[in-house]
Scaffold this motif. Structure first.
Motif, PDB file in Angstrom:
ATOM      1  N   LYS A 176       0.845  -1.203   0.000  1.00  0.00           N
ATOM      2  CA  LYS A 176       0.000   0.000   0.000  1.00  0.00           C
ATOM      3  C   LYS A 176       0.886   1.261   0.000  1.00  0.00           C
ATOM      4  N   PRO A 177       0.442   2.294  -0.714  1.00  0.00           N
ATOM      5  CA  PRO A 177       1.250   3.518  -0.840  1.00  0.00           C
ATOM      6  C   PRO A 177       1.668   4.131   0.487  1.00  0.00           C
ATOM      7  N   ASP A 178       0.738   4.173   1.471  1.00  0.00           N
ATOM      8  CA  ASP A 178       1.080   4.802   2.741  1.00  0.00           C
ATOM      9  C   ASP A 178       2.125   3.991   3.513  1.00  0.00           C
ATOM     10  N   HIS A 179       2.112   2.672   3.340  1.00  0.00           N
ATOM     11  CA  HIS A 179       3.112   1.843   4.002  1.00  0.00           C
ATOM     12  C   HIS A 179       4.501   2.098   3.421  1.00  0.00           C
ATOM     13  N   TRP A 180       4.548   2.284   2.105  1.00  0.00           N
ATOM     14  CA  TRP A 180       5.824   2.636   1.475  1.00  0.00           C
ATOM     15  C   TRP A 180       6.305   4.001   1.967  1.00  0.00           C
ATOM     16  N   LEU A 181       5.405   4.964   2.027  1.00  0.00           N
ATOM     17  CA  LEU A 181       5.795   6.315   2.424  1.00  0.00           C
ATOM     18  C   LEU A 181       6.278   6.360   3.878  1.00  0.00           C
ATOM     19  N   ILE A 235      25.729   4.081   9.493  1.00  0.00           N
ATOM     20  CA  ILE A 235      24.520   4.839   9.135  1.00  0.00           C
ATOM     21  C   ILE A 235      23.638   4.033   8.189  1.00  0.00           C
ATOM     22  N   LEU A 236      24.253   3.384   7.217  1.00  0.00           N
ATOM     23  CA  LEU A 236      23.484   2.547   6.301  1.00  0.00           C
ATOM     24  C   LEU A 236      22.730   1.463   7.049  1.00  0.00           C
ATOM     25  N   GLY A 237      23.416   0.838   8.018  1.00  0.00           N
ATOM     26  CA  GLY A 237      22.779  -0.218   8.788  1.00  0.00           C
ATOM     27  C   GLY A 237      21.615   0.287   9.615  1.00  0.00           C
ATOM     28  N   GLU A 238      21.789   1.447  10.246  1.00  0.00           N
ATOM     29  CA  GLU A 238      20.710   2.005  11.061  1.00  0.00           C
ATOM     30  C   GLU A 238      19.500   2.382  10.203  1.00  0.00           C
ATOM     31  N   ALA A 239      19.767   2.971   9.035  1.00  0.00           N
ATOM     32  CA  ALA A 239      18.667   3.362   8.155  1.00  0.00           C
ATOM     33  C   ALA A 239      17.932   2.140   7.620  1.00  0.00           C
ATOM     34  N   ARG A 240      18.696   1.114   7.281  1.00  0.00           N
ATOM     35  CA  ARG A 240      18.068  -0.112   6.772  1.00  0.00           C
ATOM     36  C   ARG A 240      17.217  -0.764   7.856  1.00  0.00           C
ATOM     37  N   GLN A 241      17.723  -0.786   9.077  1.00  0.00           N
ATOM     38  CA  GLN A 241      16.966  -1.381  10.170  1.00  0.00           C
ATOM     39  C   GLN A 241      15.692  -0.592  10.452  1.00  0.00           C
ATOM     40  N   ALA A 242      15.775   0.730  10.356  1.00  0.00           N
ATOM     41  CA  ALA A 242      14.593   1.563  10.558  1.00  0.00           C
ATOM     42  C   ALA A 242      13.544   1.284   9.483  1.00  0.00           C
ATOM     43  N   PHE A 243      14.001   1.069   8.274  1.00  0.00           N
ATOM     44  CA  PHE A 243      13.108   0.772   7.160  1.00  0.00           C
ATOM     45  C   PHE A 243      12.397  -0.556   7.398  1.00  0.00           C
ATOM     46  N   VAL A 244      13.157  -1.581   7.782  1.00  0.00           N
ATOM     47  CA  VAL A 244      12.579  -2.900   8.030  1.00  0.00           C
ATOM     48  C   VAL A 244      11.599  -2.851   9.207  1.00  0.00           C
ATOM     49  N   THR A 245      11.965  -2.122  10.242  1.00  0.00           N
ATOM     50  CA  THR A 245      11.084  -1.984  11.408  1.00  0.00           C
ATOM     51  C   THR A 245       9.744  -1.374  11.005  1.00  0.00           C
ATOM     52  N   SER A 246       9.795  -0.375  10.103  1.00  0.00           N
ATOM     53  CA  SER A 246       8.558   0.242   9.633  1.00  0.00           C
ATOM     54  C   SER A 246       7.714  -0.757   8.844  1.00  0.00           C
ATOM     55  N   LEU A 247       8.351  -1.569   8.020  1.00  0.00           N
ATOM     56  CA  LEU A 247       7.602  -2.570   7.250  1.00  0.00           C
ATOM     57  C   LEU A 247       6.905  -3.559   8.183  1.00  0.00           C
ATOM     58  N   LYS A 248       7.585  -3.934   9.248  1.00  0.00           N
ATOM     59  CA  LYS A 248       6.979  -4.862  10.208  1.00  0.00           C
ATOM     60  C   LYS A 248       5.822  -4.198  10.944  1.00  0.00           C
ATOM     61  N   ARG A 249       6.050  -2.982  11.411  1.00  0.00           N
ATOM     62  CA  ARG A 249       5.060  -2.288  12.240  1.00  0.00           C
ATOM     63  C   ARG A 249       3.874  -1.785  11.422  1.00  0.00           C
ATOM     64  N   ASP A 250       4.155  -1.117  10.322  1.00  0.00           N
ATOM     65  CA  ASP A 250       3.098  -0.433   9.570  1.00  0.00           C
ATOM     66  C   ASP A 250       2.465  -1.292   8.481  1.00  0.00           C
TER      67      ASP A 250
END
Length: 339
Positions: A191-196, A238-253
């Motif tokens: 879904k678009p909002d999940h990507w955003l 920094i790359l690792g932290e950003a990637r982890q934040a991205f994955v966390t959002s996919l799991k949560r949202d």
């Protein structure tokens, strides 16, 4: 631009790729290669000719005065008349074959009233690049370029922070582009909002989670080698932290489970490797020399040698977002029984 910031973004290789292609009157083709470059470029860059792919290969390593490891790779393979010519140097069954440089190569034979025409053609397939370069152009303006021309020791602390932060911005959007490509392939129903929301998670790390001032102070009095190592370490963190934040959002949202995350991670690794190979190729210098039988009728080569062969010289940026084509035609006289 200045070595102060390049290591955090770019790992451009340097390989000299010389190929000599000899076409015989019967249509047999011999390809001889001579490559020279840094060891790291051979180990993790574009695919190279190998014995697995039917080449007779010799590889020698040597250490330069600056302790840089250099590799010389030579190889040769002859293709019978009508045999398919290589369009890539990926080894058979290589799972990453689709990521490497592609250059479909053909030799066609045409009989006309005034002779037999041989048409050699090679097309270096375009490599996507503008999707990342756009963000570099957006963030690196003329003022930043001027700062980048300064020697590291001439930069003020504020200028150093500005440089590092701008290049960090390019890296953020590069990471977003790679993540979006991976998601489009691994989940076309996201879904678009999940990507955003996942996109925003990456930006938040770069905008709020990185102390650019501290990084600038950390490298202020380091040697070039130490500075490069520090940037590499910070870049990976920094790359690792950003990637982890991205994955966390996919799991949560988006409610991603372990299988969906694993699928995304696999495709993301492929997208990253494709980018790295394309970036590495920009430091490759190509010299392609083709010897045709008979008389050269026409070509788009850069020059014609004294022996009648034709030659092209170009860099790896020649096929960024566009194909790069090599063409040459020669004519052989008709045999008596063909007239």
């Amino acid at each position: 631009i200045s070595a102060v910031v390049l290591p955090i973004l770019f790992a451009i290789g340097c390989v000299k790729r010389k190929e000599t292609i000899t076409v015989k009157p019967d249509g047999a083709v011999t390809v001889s290669i001579k490559y020279e470059g840094d060891k790291s470029d051979f180990d993790k860059g574009d695919a190279m000719p190998s014995e697995k792919a039917g080449w007779k290969v010799s590889r020698e390593a040597r250490t330069e005065e600056n302790n840089q490891e250099t590799v010389d790779l030579t190889g040769e393979r002859t293709f019978k008349p009508g045999e398919e010519l290589p369009g890539s140097y990926a080894a058979p069954n290589d799972p990453d074959a689709g990521l490497y440089l592609k250059f479909p190569t053909t030799l066609t034979r045409e009989r006309r009233k005034d002779g037999v025409y041989l048409h050699f053609r090679r097309v270096y397939a375009p490599r996507d690049w503008a999707y990342v370069q756009y963000w570099a152009d957006e963030h690196i303006d003329d003022n930043i370029k001027k700062l980048g021309e300064k020697k590291p020791e001439e930069l003020t602390h504020e200028e150093r922070v500005q440089l590092i932060q701008r290049f960090g911005g390019v890296e953020a959007y590069k990471q977003i582009e790679l993540a979006q490509r991976a998601l489009k392939e691994s989940d076309d129903k996201l879904k678009p909002d999940h990507w955003l929301l996942a996109r925003r998670a990456i930006l938040t790390v770069y905008e709020e989670g990185v102390d650019w001032d501290a990084i600038a102070r950390q490298v202020e009095n380091l040697s070039e080698e130490e500075r490069d190592q520090a940037f590499e370490h910070e870049s990976q963190r920094i790359l690792g932290e950003a990637r982890q934040a991205f994955v966390t959002s996919l799991k949560r949202d988006a409610g991603y489970d372990a299988d969906q995350i694993a699928k995304f991670e696999k495709v993301y690794e492929q997208a990253t490797k494709y980018y790295d190979i394309t970036n590495n190729l920009s430091g490759h210098g190509f010299e392609i020399q083709v010897t045709m039988p008979g008389t050269i009728v026409a070509s788009n080569a850069d020059k014609t040698e004294d022996d009648g062969s034709v030659k092209w010289e170009f860099g790896g940026n020649a096929f960024r977002d566009r194909p790069y084509e090599l063409m040459v035609t020669s004519r052989l006289p008709l045999d008596r029984d063909e007239k």
